[in-house]
Design a protein around this motif. Structure first.
Motif, PDB file in Angstrom:
ATOM      1  N   PHE A  47      31.963  -4.586  16.423  1.00  0.00           N
ATOM      2  CA  PHE A  47      33.290  -4.914  16.944  1.00  0.00           C
ATOM      3  C   PHE A  47      33.218  -5.661  18.272  1.00  0.00           C
ATOM      4  O   PHE A  47      34.173  -6.328  18.665  1.00  0.00           O
ATOM      5  N   THR A  48      32.085  -5.573  18.954  1.00  0.00           N
ATOM      6  CA  THR A  48      31.859  -6.393  20.139  1.00  0.00           C
ATOM      7  C   THR A  48      31.505  -7.829  19.751  1.00  0.00           C
ATOM      8  O   THR A  48      32.001  -8.793  20.345  1.00  0.00           O
ATOM      9  N   LEU A  49      30.654  -7.962  18.732  1.00  0.00           N
ATOM     10  CA  LEU A  49      30.125  -9.278  18.360  1.00  0.00           C
ATOM     11  C   LEU A  49      31.041 -10.069  17.433  1.00  0.00           C
ATOM     12  O   LEU A  49      31.115 -11.304  17.529  1.00  0.00           O
ATOM     13  N   ALA A  50      31.710  -9.396  16.518  1.00  0.00           N
ATOM     14  CA  ALA A  50      32.451 -10.089  15.463  1.00  0.00           C
ATOM     15  C   ALA A  50      33.474 -11.097  15.984  1.00  0.00           C
ATOM     16  O   ALA A  50      33.585 -12.205  15.436  1.00  0.00           O
ATOM     17  N   PRO A  51      34.247 -10.780  17.038  1.00  0.00           N
ATOM     18  CA  PRO A  51      35.220 -11.786  17.507  1.00  0.00           C
ATOM     19  C   PRO A  51      34.569 -13.052  18.062  1.00  0.00           C
ATOM     20  O   PRO A  51      35.251 -14.068  18.232  1.00  0.00           O
ATOM     21  N   ASP A 150      16.632   2.389  19.293  1.00  0.00           N
ATOM     22  CA  ASP A 150      17.363   1.283  19.906  1.00  0.00           C
ATOM     23  C   ASP A 150      18.562   0.884  19.051  1.00  0.00           C
ATOM     24  O   ASP A 150      19.614   0.494  19.586  1.00  0.00           O
ATOM     25  N   LEU A 151      18.428   0.961  17.734  1.00  0.00           N
ATOM     26  CA  LEU A 151      19.572   0.704  16.856  1.00  0.00           C
ATOM     27  C   LEU A 151      20.674   1.726  17.108  1.00  0.00           C
ATOM     28  O   LEU A 151      21.862   1.386  17.162  1.00  0.00           O
ATOM     29  N   ARG A 152      20.300   2.972  17.257  1.00  0.00           N
ATOM     30  CA  ARG A 152      21.291   4.021  17.509  1.00  0.00           C
ATOM     31  C   ARG A 152      22.026   3.750  18.832  1.00  0.00           C
ATOM     32  O   ARG A 152      23.261   3.840  18.905  1.00  0.00           O
ATOM     33  N   THR A 153      21.274   3.415  19.856  1.00  0.00           N
ATOM     34  CA  THR A 153      21.878   3.195  21.172  1.00  0.00           C
ATOM     35  C   THR A 153      22.826   1.996  21.166  1.00  0.00           C
ATOM     36  O   THR A 153      23.968   2.082  21.636  1.00  0.00           O
ATOM     37  N   THR A 154      22.364   0.874  20.629  1.00  0.00           N
ATOM     38  CA  THR A 154      23.184  -0.342  20.662  1.00  0.00           C
ATOM     39  C   THR A 154      24.344  -0.277  19.681  1.00  0.00           C
ATOM     40  O   THR A 154      25.438  -0.754  19.981  1.00  0.00           O
ATOM     41  N   SER A 155      24.133   0.309  18.511  1.00  0.00           N
ATOM     42  CA  SER A 155      25.211   0.353  17.524  1.00  0.00           C
ATOM     43  C   SER A 155      26.346   1.266  17.980  1.00  0.00           C
ATOM     44  O   SER A 155      27.450   1.191  17.461  1.00  0.00           O
ATOM     45  N   ARG A 156      26.066   2.111  18.983  1.00  0.00           N
ATOM     46  CA  ARG A 156      27.105   2.990  19.538  1.00  0.00           C
ATOM     47  C   ARG A 156      27.667   2.461  20.854  1.00  0.00           C
ATOM     48  O   ARG A 156      28.350   3.179  21.573  1.00  0.00           O
ATOM     49  N   GLY A 157      27.368   1.188  21.146  1.00  0.00           N
ATOM     50  CA  GLY A 157      28.093   0.522  22.219  1.00  0.00           C
ATOM     51  C   GLY A 157      27.348   0.226  23.488  1.00  0.00           C
ATOM     52  O   GLY A 157      27.931  -0.339  24.427  1.00  0.00           O
ATOM     53  N   LYS A 158      26.054   0.551  23.579  1.00  0.00           N
ATOM     54  CA  LYS A 158      25.312   0.248  24.804  1.00  0.00           C
ATOM     55  C   LYS A 158      24.344  -0.897  24.547  1.00  0.00           C
ATOM     56  O   LYS A 158      23.246  -0.700  24.033  1.00  0.00           O
ATOM     57  N   GLY A 159      24.751  -2.115  24.883  1.00  0.00           N
ATOM     58  CA  GLY A 159      23.911  -3.286  24.680  1.00  0.00           C
ATOM     59  C   GLY A 159      23.983  -3.826  23.264  1.00  0.00           C
ATOM     60  O   GLY A 159      24.704  -3.311  22.401  1.00  0.00           O
ATOM     61  N   VAL A 160      23.209  -4.884  23.036  1.00  0.00           N
ATOM     62  CA  VAL A 160      23.161  -5.571  21.748  1.00  0.00           C
ATOM     63  C   VAL A 160      21.717  -5.929  21.457  1.00  0.00           C
ATOM     64  O   VAL A 160      20.948  -6.223  22.379  1.00  0.00           O
TER      65      VAL A 160
END
Length: 432
Positions: A47-51, A150-160
């Motif tokens: 939802f951060t990247l899609a727009p 790292d997937l868990r961390t970023t997919s939950r909103g901290k970084g990409v």
């Protein structure tokens, strides 16, 4: 009447079918994976990247397309105009570490990708899989565990995460490629790749283990495996709508900066024997810049055609400028621009500062502090240039440490893998 010559047949393509290893994002199976990931809370990065999703502008611009999407998604202010009065990242702005013409020809390595990220205000942590002497994955379970964390961390909103991988491993056409990761379905252990070559493949889900294996093939440009970069906004970088526009940019690339940094280091070490005054040292360094570089190491942005002369006029009234013969120069603005660059070269964050002879150091510091305090906007320009030089330096040091066969790296070192380097590492690049 003679008929027109027939058109020369040209082979063209409109998309490619996804291989069976990939689950199309828009397919029923892809939607089911999306629903599961959403319920798990593992789609915040989507939802951060899609727009901000983009299509890479050139066949070899996958790294630039990936990075520009992430920069805009994370809300980084480019501090320069895009068009009209708007500040916004475009792929054509990302030329800090390599000329765009070079990128269009051969793409970017992972170290150059990280360099660009650092240049533009991001924190970049690079991960590359470890290889054994035979070039096979070493400590694979450990590497996969780190990747999932790292997937868990970023997919939950901290970084990409930006993924650098070989398409061949996925059964796709082409080879080295970059794309952002949009999410993770933990239950099915599938990762969502938001492919920036949207003319070729849609977004798709692939198994996490397959994504990891796709990082393993050696990038011929570097002699290293590919990998992934965890990106986030650096805490000390400006990002508000009121942040001042950057009026200048460093025109060096990683190789020219490595060469200049070396020659400046030698010059400063030599000057210590001559115990120069601050004025003598400043003019020695300015002469060195003018004589050793074909063009100025710093230039005004096109959008600053009106504001930059005001800054330089103000700089010209300082005691720092009075130590130079800028007024008698055929191009006073060029001397003042180089003086701005000199402030970045000798800023507290620069390793060159420690090489300044003691006799000149205190006086030079006083002159610099006075100019930075008096000239509105000068501190921002110096900080921006120092950040770009720091990113170029990190890129070169990483290539040197890993023996990559490109850029400013030293030849002759063996291939080795890295895990979790906080500076740019090897890998990635190529065409769509």
């Amino acid at each position: 009447m003679a008929s027109a010559a027939p058109l020369v047949p040209q082979r063209t393509f409109f998309k490619r079918p996804l291989p069976t290893s990939c689950t199309a994002f828009a397919s029923p199976e892809g939607k089911a994976l999306f629903a599961k990931a959403l319920a798990e809370g593992n789609l915040e990065s989507y939802f951060t990247l899609a727009p901000q999703m983009v299509t890479q502008n050139e066949p070899a611009f996958c790294a630039l397309g990936t990075l520009v999407q992430i920069l805009n998604a994370l809300g980084v202010d480019p501090q320069r105009r895009w068009k009209s009065g708007w500040r916004w990242y475009d792929q054509d702005m990302l030329d800090c570490c390599r000329p765009l013409s070079d990128v269009a020809a051969v793409g970017l390595t992972m170290s150059e990708f990280a360099c660009l990220s650092l240049c533009n205000g991001l924190r970049a942590v690079v991960h590359t899989p470890l290889l054994d002497p035979a070039g096979r994955a070493a400590r694979r379970d450990e590497g996969l565990a780190q990747f999932r964390e790292d997937l868990r961390t970023t997919s939950r909103g901290k970084g990409v995460i930006a993924l650098s991988y070989s398409r061949k491993t996925l059964g796709q056409t082409g080879d080295g490629h970059f794309s952002p990761i949009g999410g993770w379905c933990e239950e099915e252990d599938m990762v969502l790749v938001l492919d920036v070559a949207r003319f070729k493949y849609p977004s798709y889900w692939i198994p996490v283990s397959l994504a990891y294996d796709a990082m393993l093939p050696i990038d011929k440009a570097t002699g290293q495996p590919r990998g992934y970069v965890v990106l986030d906004v650096a805490g000390n970088e400006p990002g508000s709508l009121d942040a001042p526009l950057s009026q200048t940019t460093v025109t060096l690339n990683k190789s020219t900066w490595a060469s200049l940094n070396g020659s400046l280091s030698r010059l400063l070490l030599q000057s210590a024997k001559d115990t120069p005054t601050a004025a003598e040292l400043i003019n020695t360094l300015l002469s060195h810049l003018a004589l050793t570089l074909p063009t100025s190491p710093i230039a005004g942005r096109a959008s600053a055609a009106e504001s930059l002369p005001l800054l330089l006029d103000s700089l010209s009234t300082t005691r720092l400028a009075s130590t130079t013969p800028f007024a008698s120069s055929p191009d006073p603005s060029a001397v003042l621009l180089n003086l701005t660059f000199l402030l970045a070269l000798l800023s507290p964050r620069s390793a060159l500062t420690a090489l300044v002879p003691p006799l000149a150091a205190e006086e030079l510091s006083a002159l610099a502090d006075e100019a930075l305090a008096r000239v509105e906007g000068l501190r921002e320009e110096v900080d921006n240039a120092a950040r770009q030089l720091g990113a170029l330096g990190e890129c070169c040091r990483s290539e040197e440490d890993n023996g990559a066969a490109c850029g400013c790296a030293r030849p002759g070192k063996g291939v080795k893998g890295l895990e979790g380097d906080a500076v740019p590492a090897r890998g990635g690049g190529g065409k769509a």
